[in-house]
Design a protein around this motif. Sequence first.
Motif, short mmCIF file in Angstrom:
data_model
loop_
_atom_site.label_atom_id
_atom_site.label_comp_id
_atom_site.label_asym_id
_atom_site.label_seq_id
_atom_site.Cartn_x
_atom_site.Cartn_y
_atom_site.Cartn_z
N VAL A 1 71.02 129.85 20.16
CA VAL A 1 70.19 129.38 19.05
C VAL A 1 70.50 127.92 18.75
CG1 VAL A 1 69.67 129.67 16.60
CG2 VAL A 1 69.97 131.68 18.05
N LEU A 2 71.78 127.57 18.79
CA LEU A 2 72.19 126.18 18.54
C LEU A 2 71.47 125.21 19.48
CD1 LEU A 2 74.17 123.96 17.52
CD2 LEU A 2 75.84 124.83 19.13
N TRP A 3 71.48 125.52 20.78
CA TRP A 3 70.87 124.60 21.74
C TRP A 3 69.36 124.63 21.69
CZ3 TRP A 3 72.73 120.72 24.79
CH2 TRP A 3 74.12 120.57 24.76
N LYS A 4 68.82 125.79 21.38
CA LYS A 4 67.37 125.86 21.21
C LYS A 4 66.94 124.90 20.10
CE LYS A 4 63.83 129.09 19.85
NZ LYS A 4 63.25 130.34 20.30
N ALA B 1 71.83 127.51 7.84
CA ALA B 1 72.83 128.15 6.98
C ALA B 1 73.31 129.46 7.62
CB ALA B 1 72.25 128.41 5.60
N GLY B 2 72.36 130.23 8.15
CA GLY B 2 72.73 131.49 8.81
C GLY B 2 73.67 131.25 9.98
N MET B 3 73.37 130.21 10.77
CA MET B 3 74.24 129.90 11.91
C MET B 3 75.63 129.49 11.45
SD MET B 3 71.73 127.88 14.44
CE MET B 3 73.02 127.64 15.64
N VAL C 1 73.17 143.90 14.67
CA VAL C 1 74.42 143.15 14.55
C VAL C 1 74.09 141.66 14.49
CG1 VAL C 1 75.86 144.89 15.65
CG2 VAL C 1 74.74 143.14 17.05
N LEU C 2 75.11 140.86 14.22
CA LEU C 2 74.92 139.44 13.94
C LEU C 2 74.18 138.71 15.07
CD1 LEU C 2 75.52 137.51 11.70
CD2 LEU C 2 77.73 137.03 12.71
N ALA C 3 74.57 138.97 16.31
CA ALA C 3 73.97 138.26 17.44
C ALA C 3 72.47 138.46 17.46
CB ALA C 3 74.59 138.74 18.75
N GLN C 4 72.08 139.71 17.22
CA GLN C 4 70.68 140.07 17.24
C GLN C 4 69.94 139.49 16.04
OE1 GLN C 4 71.00 144.23 17.25
NE2 GLN C 4 69.03 144.51 18.23
N GLY C 5 70.54 139.63 14.86
CA GLY C 5 69.93 139.14 13.64
C GLY C 5 69.70 137.64 13.70
N LEU C 6 70.67 136.95 14.29
CA LEU C 6 70.60 135.50 14.35
C LEU C 6 69.46 135.04 15.27
CD1 LEU C 6 72.40 133.43 12.98
CD2 LEU C 6 73.57 133.14 15.15
N THR C 7 69.32 135.67 16.43
CA THR C 7 68.24 135.26 17.34
C THR C 7 66.88 135.63 16.74
OG1 THR C 7 68.79 137.26 18.55
CG2 THR C 7 69.46 135.20 19.53
N ILE D 1 67.50 133.47 25.12
CA ILE D 1 67.47 132.90 23.77
C ILE D 1 66.90 131.49 23.79
CG2 ILE D 1 68.86 132.26 21.77
CD1 ILE D 1 70.91 134.38 22.76
N VAL D 2 67.34 130.67 24.73
CA VAL D 2 66.95 129.26 24.70
C VAL D 2 65.49 129.06 25.11
CG1 VAL D 2 67.41 126.96 25.63
CG2 VAL D 2 69.30 128.45 25.03
N SER D 3 65.09 129.64 26.24
CA SER D 3 63.74 129.33 26.75
C SER D 3 62.91 130.58 27.00
CB SER D 3 63.87 128.56 28.06
OG SER D 3 64.35 129.42 29.08
N ASP D 4 63.51 131.75 26.93
CA ASP D 4 62.87 133.02 27.28
C ASP D 4 62.20 132.93 28.66
OD1 ASP D 4 62.30 135.67 26.86
OD2 ASP D 4 60.43 135.29 25.81
#
Lengths: 303, 278
Positions: free
Chosen positions: A129-132, B248-250, B225-231, A243-246
Amino acid sequence: MARGRWLFIVTFLVPPLLLYGVFVVSPYAQAFQISATDWGGLSPEYEFVGLDNFRRLLDDGYFWNALRHNAVLLALLPVVTIVLGLVLASMLNVGGRRDRVGVHGVRGAPVYRIVYFFPQVLSVAVIGVLWKEMYAPNTGVVNGTLRAVGLDGLAKPWLGDPRFAFWCVAVVLLWSNVGFYVVLFSAAMQSLPRDIYEAALLDGAGRVTTLVRVTVPLLWDTIQVAWVYLAILAIDGFAVVQIVSDGGPGYASDVVGLRLYKTAFNESQFGYASAIGVAMFFLTLSVAAAFLRVTRREKVEAG
Amino acid sequence: MRDRVVPVFSHGFLFLWALLTTLPLVWVAVSSFKSDEEILTDPWGLPATLRWDNWGRAWNEAHIGRYFLNSAVVVTGALVLTMLLGAMGAYVLARYRFPGHRVVYFGFVGGMMFPVFLALVPLFFVVRNLGLLGTLPGLTFVYAAYSLPFTVFFLTAFFRTLPSTVAEAAMVDGCGHFGLFFRVMLPMARPGLVSVGIFNFLFQWNQYVLPIVLMQGEGAEKRWVLAQGLTALAVNEGYRGDFSGLFAGMTIAIVPVLAGYVAFHRQVQRGLAAGQLR
């Protein structure tokens, strides 16, 4: 006494074996079986189609496209990560002052070792997510930095351009792994006797020569393990890509793991998806076997 | 001359990589205090005021709080299960001989060779048939099961290094097999348990593919879980334009793990290096 011993062995082995058998062994065994069916998942009915799924795989352009991306990653990711890791680790441990007393690490080396490790403890979801967000065309910090230094012309919709999307993902994989190998190589270098480096210094060896002629041969075992791990990572790559590009735009950054996931859970072609999984397994196995063979030959030549 | 230039180059390069590692994280943390306006106009700018309400919105409305709790519950349960079952299996394999010993040992250790992708499809149906799809216990069992190969491998080697004289003395003193394990061997194995425990914690906390496959179905999003919720947040907030909430979530997801790591960095690095050199 003997009965107590057996009771003990059985009570201690059965719970872990049960958990392992149900959730690990049985799925792995079933995967091979399902890969020979046309199972769609919804109905319990399916037919055995033998090797049809594998024949279909050979003609599947999307699969080959994804596999090509994994192949590029496999060729580049381990080598680039290991070289960068070795260079940075050398700088940390023997990159400092060299004087009559000997070879020094740089000042602040412990802090660098803590900081470089950061990506390793962040979850892959956070990294993705950060890099996206960093690549985002308007709000992202990559374009923001380019614009800030007056290179507006280089600002691009990074992930939206099929020419760049795959390389953007590759950069994320590199970024998230280099630090760990710096720390790993650095720990291995610290266990080497310091006089080796001092002897190299006395012999007038430069830093590059020292790295290539002294460090690499002495760390060879660690480097081999690192290569195998990074190779496994390159054959996977799923989480970061998804996550980044799907895999997009279009299929420009697709990888085999993502193909499997989409075939199974978006298209419900479970038989075919399992065949992709089986192919991935044999691919991983043959890459590891080929690597061990090559490095063994090198050892013979060196001996 | 060269000896003066090279250290400067070393320092510069090391510092550059440190910046590359930390700046993205700093950027996320700073952005978590900005307004959407500020994020859209200037990615590198500083916030005019510290908007803690972004954090509140991420925690409550984007449910990051709930996902955090779910992750904590699953990983705690899975870690306890992994360490207990792993230590039990490894101890028996390390110190007892019985028929089928090698089969069991290589059965466990062989699991490290298989890519998890191979198991994904059948695992989904195994978990569904047990009625555990989209449930926290289901994910807990799966995490623990997939942590067993490395745990058994590492701890078997560790239990073998413990001196058998202590065990013999305890047996002479009338200590049974069970008492010997829980009162003598387990405390002696603590350094090994800590290393492999840290490795397993990060492995389980950072899982991505297992939760997205197994936490599907009706109502499962409450147990994400967090990984899923975040994406999911990243995808949704992109549409809704709540960038500050996403940052903020990250930050909420990053800070505790990073703080824990900095506090215990020596043990963490040792634990992960041990996992690599298996």
